[in-house]
Design an enzyme around this catalytic site. Structure first.
Site, PDB file in Angstrom:
ATOM      1  N   LYS A 155     -57.070  26.426 -24.131  1.00 38.58           N
ATOM      2  CA  LYS A 155     -57.238  25.880 -22.607  1.00 38.58           C
ATOM      3  C   LYS A 155     -55.857  26.052 -22.177  1.00 38.58           C
ATOM      4  O   LYS A 155     -55.018  25.073 -21.887  1.00 38.58           O
ATOM      5  CB  LYS A 155     -57.763  24.441 -22.862  1.00 38.58           C
ATOM      6  CG  LYS A 155     -58.590  24.044 -21.658  1.00 38.58           C
ATOM      7  CD  LYS A 155     -59.060  22.700 -22.146  1.00 38.58           C
ATOM      8  CE  LYS A 155     -59.290  21.758 -20.728  1.00 38.58           C
ATOM      9  NZ  LYS A 155     -60.111  22.453 -19.862  1.00 38.58           N
TER      10      LYS A 155
HETATM   11  C1  LIG Z   1     -63.412  26.860 -18.300  1.00 36.60           C
HETATM   12  C2  LIG Z   1     -64.086  25.646 -18.953  1.00 36.60           C
HETATM   13  N1  LIG Z   1     -65.248  25.790 -19.681  1.00 36.60           N
HETATM   14  C3  LIG Z   1     -65.809  24.849 -20.504  1.00 36.60           C
HETATM   15  C4  LIG Z   1     -65.482  23.605 -20.399  1.00 36.60           C
HETATM   16  C5  LIG Z   1     -66.198  22.528 -21.208  1.00 36.60           C
HETATM   17  O1  LIG Z   1     -65.304  22.228 -22.452  1.00 36.60           O
HETATM   18  P1  LIG Z   1     -65.493  20.775 -23.040  1.00 36.60           P
HETATM   19  O2  LIG Z   1     -66.934  20.352 -23.016  1.00 36.60           O
HETATM   20  O3  LIG Z   1     -64.690  20.782 -24.068  1.00 36.60           O
HETATM   21  O4  LIG Z   1     -64.954  19.872 -21.766  1.00 36.60           O
HETATM   22  C6  LIG Z   1     -64.147  23.292 -19.462  1.00 36.60           C
HETATM   23  C7  LIG Z   1     -63.700  21.908 -19.508  1.00 36.60           C
HETATM   24  O5  LIG Z   1     -62.784  21.521 -20.306  1.00 36.60           O
HETATM   25  C8  LIG Z   1     -63.517  24.276 -19.079  1.00 36.60           C
HETATM   26  O6  LIG Z   1     -62.524  24.131 -18.192  1.00 36.60           O
END
Ligand SMILES: Cc1ncc(COP(=O)(O)O)c(C=O)c1O
Length: 310
Positions: A155
């Site tokens: 991330k």
């Molecule tokens: C680009 C992206 N995809 C998917 C997600 C979903 O991930 P999570 O379920 O771990 O929050 C997020 C959010 O964090 C995101 O920023």
């Protein structure tokens, strides 16, 4: 009562947590972060920090990609986060944002010969998408950043420019959210959510290799579907047109929870209303995220606030 931050290895009032204008991460996006839900249970007067450990494990992966030295174990990070939430005295849903970054006040594009630092902040959590009523989406004219460019499985702050371009374009064009395709035209994910479709009775979602952030909510929904609905999820490449002919579509994410997608590119999905599988998963997810389903204790980090606000 002002909220706190964990900053420079100590708890300080959030208003005192400041970084300098020369900070490397500010210029080059050389940082990675997490978004974690602290769900307030007003009956039990406690927070459920949902899948805290899994979020920190993912963050450690992002730090490896960026050569950031994070001097804390997952257990220690969970403990610090619990202390921060407890100290901040909120009694409502919160959003926790840990961020590890290249902290040297130095210019020059690189990952090496730089200092690293880490902070955690906690803030309130307004609804992100209309999870109750569903959303209208478009396929973005932007393509999802590729693993060969900025690895989406970390991330990484810099890669969120890709999401921001897609999100604002979607809103400017009258939609609620964008769905990004990979360079070779397969469905990847939303600007801040993973995507699922129900097609011919099967639950399908794009694989990690299609440049998604491998979501914690995605994994939760896959496990709930299997354990509670006896529905396996197929992780495979998804064509754009499969979204148009799907019976149901929904997003998953820490901010989005389980959000039904009612329309894509002006085409209603299924009946154009919230689908049966989506509704069941929404209900199951709403229970686990506040720590109420006793079958999943490993997902819950429970915290009771020390300060009661008046
Ligand atoms: C680009 C992206 N995809 C998917 C997600 C979903 O991930 P999570 O379920 O771990 O929050 C997020 C959010 O964090 C995101 O920023």
């Amino acid at each position: 009562m002002a909220p706190y931050a964990f900053f420079h290895k100590q708890f300080v009032p959030l208003s005192e947590a400041k970084i300098g204008v020369l900070t490397h991460a500010l210029h080059y996006g050389t940082a990675c972060f997490e978004g974690i839900r602290g769900n307030w249970d007003s009956r039990q007067k406690r927070f459920c920090l949902f899948r805290l450990q899994d979020h920190y494990e993912r963050m450690i992966g992002g730090c490896r990609i960026l050569k950031i030295d994070l001097p804390y174990s997952v257990d220690k990070l969970c403990h610090l986060t619990g202390q921060l939430v407890e100290k901040s005295g909120y009694e409502e849903d919160v959003y926790i944002r840990p961020l590890a970054y290249k902290s040297s006040e130095a210019l020059g594009v690189r990952l090496h010969n730089l200092e690293d630092d880490f902070f955690i902040i906690v803030t309130t959590l307004p609804p992100y998408l209309d999870a109750d009523n569903g959303v209208r989406c478009c396929i973005s004219s932007w393509r999802r950043v590729d693993d060969t460019m900025i690895p989406p499985r970390g991330k990484i702050c810099g890669s969120y420019v890709n999401s921001a371009l897609a999100k604002t374009e979607a809103l400017d064009n009258g939609f609620d959210e964008a769905i990004l395709l990979t360079q070779d035209g397969h469905v990847s994910e939303g600007s801040g959510e993973n995507i699922f479709l129900v097609l011919e009775g099967k639950l399908i979602t794009p694989p990690g290799s299609d440049n998604i952030l491998v979501g914690v909510t995605r994994d939760t929904v896959m496990k709930l579907a299997k354990n509670e609905l006896e529905l396996d999820t197929i992780e495979r490449q998804v064509d754009r047109s499969e979204l148009y002919v799907a019976d149901e579509c929904f997003f998953t994410g820490t901010a989005a929870n389980v959000t039904p997608i009612l329309e894509i590119d002006h085409r209603p999905i299924g009946t154009g209303k919230i689908g049966k599988v989506t509704a069941k998963l929404q209900k199951l997810f709403a229970e686990v995220m506040v720590g109420r389903n006793p079958k999943y204790p490993e997902w819950y980090h429970l915290v009771s606030p020390r300060v009661t606000r008046t």
